[in-house]
Enzyme design. Sequence first.
Site, PDB file in Angstrom:
ATOM      1  N   THR A 185       0.870  -1.185   0.000  1.00 20.53           N
ATOM      2  CA  THR A 185       0.000   0.000   0.000  1.00 20.53           C
ATOM      3  C   THR A 185       0.903   1.230   0.000  1.00 20.53           C
ATOM      4  O   THR A 185       2.071   1.132   0.394  1.00 20.53           O
ATOM      5  CB  THR A 185      -0.897   0.045   1.247  1.00 20.53           C
ATOM      6  OG1 THR A 185      -0.051   0.113   2.397  1.00 20.53           O
ATOM      7  CG2 THR A 185      -1.771  -1.197   1.341  1.00 20.53           C
ATOM      8  N   GLU A 330      -5.717  -3.555  -1.426  1.00 22.16           N
ATOM      9  CA  GLU A 330      -6.192  -4.719  -0.671  1.00 22.16           C
ATOM     10  C   GLU A 330      -7.267  -5.507  -1.415  1.00 22.16           C
ATOM     11  O   GLU A 330      -7.687  -6.564  -0.984  1.00 22.16           O
ATOM     12  CB  GLU A 330      -6.748  -4.261   0.692  1.00 22.16           C
ATOM     13  CG  GLU A 330      -5.694  -3.811   1.684  1.00 22.16           C
ATOM     14  CD  GLU A 330      -5.361  -2.322   1.594  1.00 22.16           C
ATOM     15  OE1 GLU A 330      -5.600  -1.720   0.523  1.00 22.16           O
ATOM     16  OE2 GLU A 330      -4.865  -1.771   2.591  1.00 22.16           O
ATOM     17  N   LYS A 438     -15.616  17.074  10.349  1.00 28.21           N
ATOM     18  CA  LYS A 438     -16.689  16.939  11.334  1.00 28.21           C
ATOM     19  C   LYS A 438     -17.071  18.322  11.850  1.00 28.21           C
ATOM     20  O   LYS A 438     -16.366  18.915  12.652  1.00 28.21           O
ATOM     21  CB  LYS A 438     -16.251  16.024  12.471  1.00 28.21           C
ATOM     22  CG  LYS A 438     -15.964  14.624  11.976  1.00 28.21           C
ATOM     23  CD  LYS A 438     -15.557  13.682  13.082  1.00 28.21           C
ATOM     24  CE  LYS A 438     -15.088  12.374  12.476  1.00 28.21           C
ATOM     25  NZ  LYS A 438     -13.643  12.251  12.341  1.00 28.21           N
ATOM     26  N   TRP A 443     -21.140  15.277   9.506  1.00 26.47           N
ATOM     27  CA  TRP A 443     -20.024  15.045   8.594  1.00 26.47           C
ATOM     28  C   TRP A 443     -20.211  15.819   7.287  1.00 26.47           C
ATOM     29  O   TRP A 443     -21.293  15.801   6.698  1.00 26.47           O
ATOM     30  CB  TRP A 443     -19.925  13.557   8.238  1.00 26.47           C
ATOM     31  CG  TRP A 443     -19.403  12.718   9.360  1.00 26.47           C
ATOM     32  CD1 TRP A 443     -19.168  13.120  10.645  1.00 26.47           C
ATOM     33  CD2 TRP A 443     -19.068  11.333   9.297  1.00 26.47           C
ATOM     34  NE1 TRP A 443     -18.703  12.071  11.387  1.00 26.47           N
ATOM     35  CE2 TRP A 443     -18.633  10.958  10.585  1.00 26.47           C
ATOM     36  CE3 TRP A 443     -19.087  10.379   8.303  1.00 26.47           C
ATOM     37  CZ2 TRP A 443     -18.226   9.663  10.887  1.00 26.47           C
ATOM     38  CZ3 TRP A 443     -18.683   9.092   8.594  1.00 26.47           C
ATOM     39  CH2 TRP A 443     -18.254   8.736   9.879  1.00 26.47           C
TER      40      TRP A 443
HETATM   41  P1  ADP Z   1      -3.584   3.602  -0.798  1.00 26.27           P
HETATM   42  O1  ADP Z   1      -4.719   3.064   0.013  1.00 26.27           O
HETATM   43  O2  ADP Z   1      -2.304   3.051  -0.415  1.00 26.27           O
HETATM   44  O3  ADP Z   1      -3.668   5.079  -1.040  1.00 26.27           O
HETATM   45  P2  ADP Z   1      -4.835   2.450  -3.022  1.00 26.27           P
HETATM   46  O4  ADP Z   1      -4.502   2.654  -4.425  1.00 26.27           O
HETATM   47  O5  ADP Z   1      -5.063   1.102  -2.537  1.00 26.27           O
HETATM   48  O6  ADP Z   1      -3.679   3.072  -2.258  1.00 26.27           O
HETATM   49  O7  ADP Z   1      -6.014   3.412  -2.671  1.00 26.27           O
HETATM   50  C1  ADP Z   1      -7.288   2.961  -2.353  1.00 26.27           C
HETATM   51  C2  ADP Z   1      -8.129   4.127  -1.978  1.00 26.27           C
HETATM   52  O8  ADP Z   1      -8.244   5.044  -3.066  1.00 26.27           O
HETATM   53  C3  ADP Z   1      -9.546   3.755  -1.664  1.00 26.27           C
HETATM   54  O9  ADP Z   1      -9.670   3.281  -0.339  1.00 26.27           O
HETATM   55  C4  ADP Z   1     -10.273   5.061  -1.882  1.00 26.27           C
HETATM   56  O10 ADP Z   1     -10.166   5.919  -0.765  1.00 26.27           O
HETATM   57  C5  ADP Z   1      -9.513   5.676  -3.020  1.00 26.27           C
HETATM   58  N1  ADP Z   1     -10.218   5.441  -4.275  1.00 26.27           N
HETATM   59  C6  ADP Z   1      -9.962   4.517  -5.216  1.00 26.27           C
HETATM   60  N2  ADP Z   1     -10.823   4.643  -6.249  1.00 26.27           N
HETATM   61  C7  ADP Z   1     -11.644   5.663  -5.954  1.00 26.27           C
HETATM   62  C8  ADP Z   1     -12.754   6.295  -6.610  1.00 26.27           C
HETATM   63  N3  ADP Z   1     -13.179   5.907  -7.799  1.00 26.27           N
HETATM   64  N4  ADP Z   1     -13.354   7.305  -5.971  1.00 26.27           N
HETATM   65  C9  ADP Z   1     -12.949   7.727  -4.757  1.00 26.27           C
HETATM   66  N5  ADP Z   1     -11.914   7.188  -4.099  1.00 26.27           N
HETATM   67  C10 ADP Z   1     -11.270   6.177  -4.680  1.00 26.27           C
END
Ligand code: ADP
Length: 541
Positions: A185, A330, A438, A443
């Site tokens: 990650t 994940e 918040k 929210w």
């Molecule tokens: P990291 O969690 O390490 O930043 P990831 O690429 O796994 O890397 O990121 C996943 C996160 O990216 C998701 O949990 C979400 O918050 C965000 N994300 C992915 N796709 C979208 C989307 N289409 N719209 C909004 N958020 C997104």
Amino acid sequence: MQGQMMSMPLLTSSLLVHAERHHGDREIVSRRVEGDLHRMTYRDLAARSRRLAKALGRLGVHSPDRVATLAWNGHRHMELYYAVSGMGAVLHTINPRLHADQVVYIADHAEDQVLFFDLTFLPLVEAVASRVKTVRAFVAMTDRAHLPASKIPGLLCYEDLLDAESDHFDWPSFPEESAATLCYTSGTTGHPKGVLYSHRSTLLHTFAAALPDALNCSAADTILPVVPMFHVNAWGLPYVACMVGAKLVFPGPGLDGASLYDLFEAEGVTLSAGVPTVWQGLLGHVGNKGLKFSTMRRTIIGGSACPPAMIRAFELDHGVHVIHAWGMTELSPLGTVCSFKAQHAQWPVEQRLALQSKQGRAIFGVDMKVIDGEGRELPADSLVSGDLLVRGHWVVSRYFREEGKGPLMDGWFPTGDVARIDADGYMQITDRSKDVIKSGGEWIGSIDLENVAMAHPAVAMAACIAAKHPKWDERPLLVVSLKPGATLTKQELLAFYEGKIAKWWTPDDVIFVEEIPLGATGKMLKHKLRERFRDHVLPGV
Ligand code: ADP
């Protein structure tokens, strides 16, 4: 009573065998670091991958050794995808945009044995070579003519390794639960965590990703993955392409709007995929020059929320259909895809565009639910958002080499995203839980506020963060970078919000910056902005 059908393990090598037998002539085109445009077929890919697997064996790589890459999207990276996992070892793709210290941390944590790298990353590899504890061989992904003089002891040359082998090699068979690839990650908070995909999870993800209501890929497509192969397996496209026999076009290091556009047009690309920040560059280039896409039909956008203004520009100005998708490292990474259901065919354009700004519905293989603060599942069409939980065949169950009880809650993986799900099953991310604002116990979703600002023609990028407030605890503070040459005042931008959101959501202040900091995967680094503007005093406070 047992079923009586053949039992064959789901292995990534089977994708390559299929592509070679049934789509052998289909092309793989790569713009390479060396500056040329390289062409080969799936037949070549299969033969070169077999030679590479033998070369890895000769380097002493065994199952389940980790083999690391620091590389762009290109045919040699694709060969590593298939050779390393196919022989039973584990491909560990490292994000080359990470700081050298993080690369060392990750390579040590993964206990990488061999490190392959594109020439671009020679300085990074030289900076880490003496520090990584377990790496015993470094391989430059190039030919002898381009092999640089380097301080790295015993630096090996990729094409020399392949030239020394024949392509007579049978992919071994082993249990499908075996590890295939490892991806960390991005670790915006704390150390990066390793997610270890299995052959089985990868194959099931590939089947699901290719489906019409997911990424909708076929043999007729020419796919250009902009999303890097060093981050979550380029959203699975290197596997999907082999499964369906699509032509593949790899952009190498040229990710600016002009380079991408030229490649789209020259190679007849029909489908692409990437994060919103990449598409911003492409749309800027196409808009400035008055260009049109002659073959591009669909683009997959995810990684962060796709601003509605971007969906509108692709759909209405360019006739390119936007497939908005949500996922995570994940989740291999696909969780939801925003594709239409039958009833949406009748919807007016505006309503369809609004639906497309949602992250979409669960694809088969992933289940999801939203819970409130007490852990109760929120009903579909709930007006309030909650924590998004998922489970499925390609969802992580524990992080690599992490002791303790693991991340799951009653068998569900908490995503850290805040979302709601509508009556038709479409999920919309309103925030990441650590980014939620918040205000007076309620929210405010920062993504909605960013989307409004991004629709303003002068705005290049907008990040909304929480600022301290004595009465409301937190209030939204908008940090904005403008397009080159554009001018905009705070009053004009705030006036732009009128009628678009609940009035009490309107940001309390706007700060204009030169640039919004982006992370290694092109996402806005809001924690950096929160640190920078920690002591910002809102007007009237
Ligand atoms: P990291 O969690 O390490 O930043 P990831 O690429 O796994 O890397 O990121 C996943 C996160 O990216 C998701 O949990 C979400 O918050 C965000 N994300 C992915 N796709 C979208 C989307 N289409 N719209 C909004 N958020 C997104």
